[in-house]
Design a protein around this motif. Structure first.
Motif, PDB file in Angstrom:
ATOM      1  N   MET A   1       1.248  -0.821   0.209  1.00  0.00           N
ATOM      2  CA  MET A   1       0.179   0.203  -0.087  1.00  0.00           C
ATOM      3  C   MET A   1       0.915   0.998  -0.368  1.00  0.00           C
ATOM      4  O   MET A   1       0.562   2.212  -0.595  1.00  0.00           O
ATOM      5  N   ILE A   2       2.271   1.026   0.817  1.00  0.00           N
ATOM      6  CA  ILE A   2       2.772   2.278   0.889  1.00  0.00           C
ATOM      7  C   ILE A   2       4.418   1.757   0.543  1.00  0.00           C
ATOM      8  O   ILE A   2       4.732   0.496   1.348  1.00  0.00           O
ATOM      9  N   SER A   3       5.271   3.069  -0.536  1.00  0.00           N
ATOM     10  CA  SER A   3       6.599   2.027  -1.121  1.00  0.00           C
ATOM     11  C   SER A   3       7.352   3.072  -0.667  1.00  0.00           C
ATOM     12  O   SER A   3       6.722   4.183  -1.410  1.00  0.00           O
ATOM     13  N   ALA A   4       7.884   3.811   0.346  1.00  0.00           N
ATOM     14  CA  ALA A   4       9.260   4.345   0.017  1.00  0.00           C
ATOM     15  C   ALA A   4       9.988   4.119   0.079  1.00  0.00           C
ATOM     16  O   ALA A   4      11.044   3.193   0.606  1.00  0.00           O
ATOM     17  N   GLU A   5      11.151   4.572  -0.570  1.00  0.00           N
ATOM     18  CA  GLU A   5      12.457   4.150  -1.542  1.00  0.00           C
ATOM     19  C   GLU A   5      13.449   5.458  -1.525  1.00  0.00           C
ATOM     20  O   GLU A   5      13.022   6.887  -2.109  1.00  0.00           O
ATOM     21  N   ARG A   6      14.243   5.222  -0.139  1.00  0.00           N
ATOM     22  CA  ARG A   6      15.370   6.073  -0.484  1.00  0.00           C
ATOM     23  C   ARG A   6      15.152   7.950  -0.213  1.00  0.00           C
ATOM     24  O   ARG A   6      15.660   8.350  -0.563  1.00  0.00           O
ATOM     25  N   LEU A   7      14.780   7.949   0.452  1.00  0.00           N
ATOM     26  CA  LEU A   7      14.141   9.250   1.467  1.00  0.00           C
ATOM     27  C   LEU A   7      14.933   9.699   1.715  1.00  0.00           C
ATOM     28  O   LEU A   7      15.272   9.664   3.381  1.00  0.00           O
ATOM     29  N   THR A   8      14.671  11.490   1.267  1.00  0.00           N
ATOM     30  CA  THR A   8      16.287  12.597   2.024  1.00  0.00           C
ATOM     31  C   THR A   8      15.676  13.782   1.636  1.00  0.00           C
ATOM     32  O   THR A   8      14.686  13.722   0.840  1.00  0.00           O
ATOM     33  N   LYS A   9      15.911  14.252   3.268  1.00  0.00           N
ATOM     34  CA  LYS A   9      15.069  15.523   3.002  1.00  0.00           C
ATOM     35  C   LYS A   9      15.854  17.050   3.953  1.00  0.00           C
ATOM     36  O   LYS A   9      16.914  16.439   4.633  1.00  0.00           O
ATOM     37  N   ARG A  10      16.386  17.367   2.883  1.00  0.00           N
ATOM     38  CA  ARG A  10      17.291  18.426   3.597  1.00  0.00           C
ATOM     39  C   ARG A  10      16.967  20.166   3.583  1.00  0.00           C
ATOM     40  O   ARG A  10      15.818  20.137   2.544  1.00  0.00           O
ATOM     41  N   PHE A  11      16.953  21.000   4.406  1.00  0.00           N
ATOM     42  CA  PHE A  11      16.420  21.908   4.680  1.00  0.00           C
ATOM     43  C   PHE A  11      17.657  22.632   4.857  1.00  0.00           C
ATOM     44  O   PHE A  11      18.482  23.051   5.713  1.00  0.00           O
ATOM     45  N   GLY A  12      18.053  22.780   3.754  1.00  0.00           N
ATOM     46  CA  GLY A  12      19.588  23.899   3.669  1.00  0.00           C
ATOM     47  C   GLY A  12      20.635  23.067   3.616  1.00  0.00           C
ATOM     48  O   GLY A  12      20.340  22.172   3.119  1.00  0.00           O
ATOM     49  N   ALA A  13      21.399  23.792   4.700  1.00  0.00           N
ATOM     50  CA  ALA A  13      22.222  22.347   4.893  1.00  0.00           C
ATOM     51  C   ALA A  13      21.926  21.139   6.053  1.00  0.00           C
ATOM     52  O   ALA A  13      23.117  20.639   6.245  1.00  0.00           O
ATOM     53  N   PHE A  14      21.148  21.441   6.504  1.00  0.00           N
ATOM     54  CA  PHE A  14      20.965  20.871   7.657  1.00  0.00           C
ATOM     55  C   PHE A  14      19.543  19.098   6.551  1.00  0.00           C
ATOM     56  O   PHE A  14      18.975  19.290   6.301  1.00  0.00           O
ATOM     57  N   THR A  15      20.554  18.275   7.373  1.00  0.00           N
ATOM     58  CA  THR A  15      19.585  17.415   6.243  1.00  0.00           C
ATOM     59  C   THR A  15      18.749  16.049   7.946  1.00  0.00           C
ATOM     60  O   THR A  15      19.275  16.284   8.990  1.00  0.00           O
ATOM     61  N   ALA A  16      17.838  16.340   7.826  1.00  0.00           N
ATOM     62  CA  ALA A  16      16.756  15.825   8.766  1.00  0.00           C
ATOM     63  C   ALA A  16      16.264  14.141   8.170  1.00  0.00           C
ATOM     64  O   ALA A  16      16.397  14.217   9.248  1.00  0.00           O
ATOM     65  N   ILE A  17      15.756  13.498   7.445  1.00  0.00           N
ATOM     66  CA  ILE A  17      16.567  12.400   7.174  1.00  0.00           C
ATOM     67  C   ILE A  17      17.093  11.965   6.241  1.00  0.00           C
ATOM     68  O   ILE A  17      17.556  12.470   5.281  1.00  0.00           O
ATOM     69  N   GLU A  18      17.919  10.701   5.971  1.00  0.00           N
ATOM     70  CA  GLU A  18      18.774  10.366   5.006  1.00  0.00           C
ATOM     71  C   GLU A  18      18.005   8.761   4.461  1.00  0.00           C
ATOM     72  O   GLU A  18      18.737   7.760   5.318  1.00  0.00           O
TER      73      GLU A  18
END
Length: 222
Positions: A1-18
């Motif tokens: 139902m849900i598939s998440a693949e290699r999620l990365t989220k950056r806010f400027g220089a800060f990486t929230a998830i990798e």
């Protein structure tokens, strides 16, 4: 139902998830477990379509949240960590309003509001102003707004935050009941929370997934 693949989220220089990857099957309750600031809310907001990932993909029942956002979002009901409701509306009026904002006609919104109130045991406070309700009932109103429109996926960010022990027990029972016809993802930093409600647990810390397993298997490994 849900598939998440290699999620990365950056806010400027800060990486929230990798490099966060996971799958959730239809009808499962899966919990994100981790301390405050671990990346739980960021991941759930990406899955809910609140904002896109910097890299990676999320698909809801095959619909990509970036390339096919309207169809993906239509499948999701989202309860944010800080739920906002209109305190000068009654419960019934507010949920009907939410239904209309989700594109339902007036009659369909009325029916959807009634179904959501029934699912969350809100009928006793249907005609009370939300501003007069207890914290526990306001949390239920927040979950009810996510249920309006019968989404297949329900995302709950810290649904028991700020509740007393009795309200926590009621909320856990409600979440277990909701699994009958939908997939549920919830986040928490409390281990007993996932043990009481979840089929599988994703442990996340400093933006990375450390483990993904059933509560029983994780306990044995620890």
């Amino acid at each position: 139902m849900i598939s998440a693949e290699r999620l990365t989220k950056r806010f400027g220089a800060f990486t929230a998830i990798e490099d966060v990857s996971f799958e959730v099957q239809r009808g499962e309750i899966v919990g994100f477990l981790g301390p405050n600031g671990a990346g739980k809310s960021t991941t759930m907001r990406i899955v809910a379509g609140v904002f896109p990932p910097s890299h990676g993909h999320v698909r809801i029942d095959g619909h990509d949240t970036v390339s096919d956002p309207l169809r993906a979002r239509a499948l999701v009901g989202y309860f944010p960590e800080r739920v906002s409701v209109y305190v000068d509306m009654t419960t019934r009026h507010y949920l009907r309003y939410v239904g209309e904002m989700k594109g339902l006609g007036r009659g369909a919104a009325r029916r959807a509001a009634g179904e959501a109130m029934a699912s969350c045991s809100l009928d006793p406070v249907a005609d009370r102003l939300i501003g007069t309700l207890s914290k526990g009932y306001r949390q239920r109103v927040g979950i009810a707004q996510a249920l309006v429109g019968a989404p297949r996926v329900l995302i709950l960010d810290e649904p028991t935050a700020g509740l007393d022990p009795e309200q926590v027990a009621d909320m856990r029972a409600l979440i277990r009941d909701l699994r009958a016809d939908r997939t549920v993802i919830l986040s928490t930093h409390i281990l007993p929370e996932v043990e009481a409600t979840c089929d599988r647990v994703i442990i996340i810390h400093r933006g990375r997934v450390l483990a993904l397993d059933t509560p029983a298997n994780l306990n044995r490994r620890v």
